[in-house]
Design a protein around this motif. Sequence first.
Motif, PDB file in Angstrom:
ATOM      1  N   MET A 216       2.024  -1.716   5.697  1.00  0.00           N
ATOM      2  CA  MET A 216       2.692  -2.490   5.238  1.00  0.00           C
ATOM      3  C   MET A 216       4.152  -2.029   5.011  1.00  0.00           C
ATOM      4  O   MET A 216       4.112  -0.814   4.347  1.00  0.00           O
ATOM      5  CB  MET A 216       2.364  -4.096   3.811  1.00  0.00           C
ATOM      6  CG  MET A 216       3.134  -5.373   4.114  1.00  0.00           C
ATOM      7  SD  MET A 216       2.559  -6.753   3.692  1.00  0.00           S
ATOM      8  CE  MET A 216       1.388  -6.855   4.323  1.00  0.00           C
ATOM      9  N   PRO A 217       4.524  -3.057   5.943  1.00  0.00           N
ATOM     10  CA  PRO A 217       6.033  -2.507   6.067  1.00  0.00           C
ATOM     11  C   PRO A 217       7.032  -2.467   4.559  1.00  0.00           C
ATOM     12  O   PRO A 217       5.964  -3.119   3.649  1.00  0.00           O
ATOM     13  CB  PRO A 217       7.185  -2.673   7.180  1.00  0.00           C
ATOM     14  CG  PRO A 217       6.025  -3.320   7.968  1.00  0.00           C
ATOM     15  CD  PRO A 217       4.722  -3.359   7.218  1.00  0.00           C
ATOM     16  N   GLU A 218       8.547  -1.807   4.394  1.00  0.00           N
ATOM     17  CA  GLU A 218       8.991  -2.030   2.972  1.00  0.00           C
ATOM     18  C   GLU A 218       9.715  -3.686   3.611  1.00  0.00           C
ATOM     19  O   GLU A 218       9.917  -3.663   4.510  1.00  0.00           O
ATOM     20  CB  GLU A 218       9.851  -0.941   2.821  1.00  0.00           C
ATOM     21  CG  GLU A 218      10.615  -0.993   3.927  1.00  0.00           C
ATOM     22  CD  GLU A 218      12.302   0.100   3.572  1.00  0.00           C
ATOM     23  OE1 GLU A 218      12.808  -0.197   2.157  1.00  0.00           O
ATOM     24  OE2 GLU A 218      12.435   0.728   4.653  1.00  0.00           O
ATOM     25  N   LYS A 219       9.399  -4.521   2.311  1.00  0.00           N
ATOM     26  CA  LYS A 219      10.124  -5.426   2.808  1.00  0.00           C
ATOM     27  C   LYS A 219       8.927  -6.891   2.488  1.00  0.00           C
ATOM     28  O   LYS A 219       9.374  -7.416   1.833  1.00  0.00           O
ATOM     29  CB  LYS A 219      11.509  -5.843   3.316  1.00  0.00           C
ATOM     30  CG  LYS A 219      12.868  -4.811   3.262  1.00  0.00           C
ATOM     31  CD  LYS A 219      13.795  -4.939   4.005  1.00  0.00           C
ATOM     32  CE  LYS A 219      14.861  -4.440   3.997  1.00  0.00           C
ATOM     33  NZ  LYS A 219      15.430  -4.465   3.014  1.00  0.00           N
ATOM     34  N   PHE A 220       8.503  -5.848   2.961  1.00  0.00           N
ATOM     35  CA  PHE A 220       7.191  -7.550   3.346  1.00  0.00           C
ATOM     36  C   PHE A 220       6.383  -6.835   2.062  1.00  0.00           C
ATOM     37  O   PHE A 220       5.531  -8.025   1.627  1.00  0.00           O
ATOM     38  CB  PHE A 220       6.391  -6.703   4.516  1.00  0.00           C
ATOM     39  CG  PHE A 220       7.114  -6.780   6.103  1.00  0.00           C
ATOM     40  CD1 PHE A 220       6.707  -8.645   6.362  1.00  0.00           C
ATOM     41  CD2 PHE A 220       7.874  -6.645   6.102  1.00  0.00           C
ATOM     42  CE1 PHE A 220       7.394  -8.815   7.250  1.00  0.00           C
ATOM     43  CE2 PHE A 220       8.962  -6.544   7.604  1.00  0.00           C
ATOM     44  CZ  PHE A 220       8.541  -8.162   7.987  1.00  0.00           C
ATOM     45  N   THR A 221       5.908  -5.669   1.563  1.00  0.00           N
ATOM     46  CA  THR A 221       4.519  -5.776  -0.025  1.00  0.00           C
ATOM     47  C   THR A 221       5.432  -6.790  -0.797  1.00  0.00           C
ATOM     48  O   THR A 221       4.440  -7.608  -1.501  1.00  0.00           O
ATOM     49  CB  THR A 221       4.572  -4.397  -0.235  1.00  0.00           C
ATOM     50  OG1 THR A 221       6.251  -4.008  -0.545  1.00  0.00           O
ATOM     51  CG2 THR A 221       3.831  -3.510   0.528  1.00  0.00           C
ATOM     52  N   LEU A 249      -4.401  -7.301 -13.957  1.00  0.00           N
ATOM     53  CA  LEU A 249      -3.607  -7.461 -13.271  1.00  0.00           C
ATOM     54  C   LEU A 249      -3.693  -7.007 -11.942  1.00  0.00           C
ATOM     55  O   LEU A 249      -4.284  -5.095 -12.144  1.00  0.00           O
ATOM     56  CB  LEU A 249      -2.023  -7.068 -13.581  1.00  0.00           C
ATOM     57  CG  LEU A 249      -0.844  -6.338 -13.503  1.00  0.00           C
ATOM     58  CD1 LEU A 249      -0.205  -7.013 -12.572  1.00  0.00           C
ATOM     59  CD2 LEU A 249      -0.490  -5.348 -14.166  1.00  0.00           C
ATOM     60  N   ALA A 250      -2.842  -6.676 -10.287  1.00  0.00           N
ATOM     61  CA  ALA A 250      -3.394  -6.327  -9.719  1.00  0.00           C
ATOM     62  C   ALA A 250      -2.017  -6.254  -9.440  1.00  0.00           C
ATOM     63  O   ALA A 250      -0.786  -6.517  -8.690  1.00  0.00           O
ATOM     64  CB  ALA A 250      -3.658  -7.103  -8.658  1.00  0.00           C
ATOM     65  N   LEU A 251      -2.016  -4.335  -8.819  1.00  0.00           N
ATOM     66  CA  LEU A 251      -0.596  -4.240  -7.971  1.00  0.00           C
ATOM     67  C   LEU A 251      -0.909  -3.039  -7.025  1.00  0.00           C
ATOM     68  O   LEU A 251      -1.813  -2.374  -6.647  1.00  0.00           O
ATOM     69  CB  LEU A 251       0.040  -2.678  -9.646  1.00  0.00           C
ATOM     70  CG  LEU A 251       0.269  -2.958 -10.449  1.00  0.00           C
ATOM     71  CD1 LEU A 251       0.214  -2.290 -11.478  1.00  0.00           C
ATOM     72  CD2 LEU A 251       1.185  -4.728 -10.681  1.00  0.00           C
ATOM     73  N   ILE A 252       0.528  -3.864  -6.065  1.00  0.00           N
ATOM     74  CA  ILE A 252       0.598  -3.179  -4.457  1.00  0.00           C
ATOM     75  C   ILE A 252       1.521  -2.256  -4.693  1.00  0.00           C
ATOM     76  O   ILE A 252       3.100  -2.177  -5.308  1.00  0.00           O
ATOM     77  CB  ILE A 252       0.599  -5.094  -3.498  1.00  0.00           C
ATOM     78  CG1 ILE A 252      -0.012  -5.597  -3.996  1.00  0.00           C
ATOM     79  CG2 ILE A 252       0.812  -4.102  -2.223  1.00  0.00           C
ATOM     80  CD1 ILE A 252      -0.198  -6.996  -2.584  1.00  0.00           C
ATOM     81  N   ALA A 253       0.979  -1.138  -3.392  1.00  0.00           N
ATOM     82  CA  ALA A 253       2.101  -0.073  -3.360  1.00  0.00           C
ATOM     83  C   ALA A 253       3.351  -0.875  -2.263  1.00  0.00           C
ATOM     84  O   ALA A 253       3.101  -1.361  -1.331  1.00  0.00           O
ATOM     85  CB  ALA A 253       1.481   0.830  -2.234  1.00  0.00           C
ATOM     86  N   PRO A 254       4.262  -0.321  -2.849  1.00  0.00           N
ATOM     87  CA  PRO A 254       5.282  -0.778  -2.021  1.00  0.00           C
ATOM     88  C   PRO A 254       5.529  -0.541  -0.537  1.00  0.00           C
ATOM     89  O   PRO A 254       4.892   1.149  -0.840  1.00  0.00           O
ATOM     90  CB  PRO A 254       6.766  -0.215  -2.733  1.00  0.00           C
ATOM     91  CG  PRO A 254       6.072   0.020  -4.091  1.00  0.00           C
ATOM     92  CD  PRO A 254       4.913   0.366  -3.953  1.00  0.00           C
TER      93      PRO A 254
END
Length: 374
Positions: A216-221, A249-254
Amino acid sequence: MQNAPLRRVQVMIVDDSAVVRQALTEVLNADPGIEVLCAVADPLLAMERMKTKWPQVIVLDVEMPRMDGLTFLRKIMAERPTPVVICSTLTEAGAATTLEALAAGAVSIVTKPKLGLRRFIEDASADLASAVKAASHANVNRLRVAHRTEPQQQPGVAPPKFTADAILAPSGPKAMQQTTERIIAIGTSTGGTQALEQVLTCLPRVSPGIAIVQHMPEKFTAAFASRLNNLCQIEVREAKHGERLLPGLALIAPGGKHMMLKRSGAYYYMEVIDGPLVNRHRPSVDVLFRSAAKCAGPNVLGVIMTGMGDDGARGLKEMRDAGASTIAQDEASCVVFGMPKEAIRMGGAQRVQSLGELPRSILDFGAGKRIEGK
């Protein structure tokens, strides 16, 4: 005997900007596998054209006069589900609207800047064509109610396809030994926003920590993580450098950054870094999976889900070789069966499961059970 003619993906472009319509038409028609049927200024004109010829893929802006793209998308998905690629401005406001479009059934996102539009579209032509072709293979029946920042490149030329070696070296012969804390690493792409929502909303507050790469593009994550956080019992947020991965906790890559799993004593934390594209993605699933293989070994469950291409397939095999448990999503429940298919072909998946089975496997693994092959 002559070869059969190439079947081209027939595309409709819907965007109120004449410059965008012309540029998109030029770059997509330049691909021998794509044919632009028409490019129209708004959804009402699109519906008139679709009475005589229905496209295989629609490239859709979300902010238009007379009828907005989101309303048009919902109408299409209710009447005749069709793969839709959202062409969105790279802004926080655009991100929120685009996430609504993904939730409503769009397949993927391509982004456009406010300035330097024509040059940007020309430079990103390979990505645009790939997004359209991936969408043409999407299983729209899996779309419920179901990118990245690139360096400048020569028009029409795909960037070099680096492997995870560009970020970190492969694991040694022995992975780190198991500890008491079990974690999950998930990688997904096309169709992954809806798939992740379906999996994560099924998990209770007491769940193993989860590290996620969603192309996903930056700003969207950040907006995507916030949306999931509002829907889930577990906490979901965009990962920050040095942040500890905790149960529940779930962490999504930026977007635009690679994310790696690291270990300090008995604890796991995330390292968020710059770096070259890996498998033409940043973040890359292979980078996350390799880091998990190196620092977690048998203490991690790797899950590869719906997506186009092969990012994550090699990393899942490395995880399995390091003693991790591994699962690939099955074809029937995928929007695009590209990444899981490659992982299965390479021998990285111990088990192949439907999307609906994944939450139980995550909880079982967190409770100390092994994921056996079947």
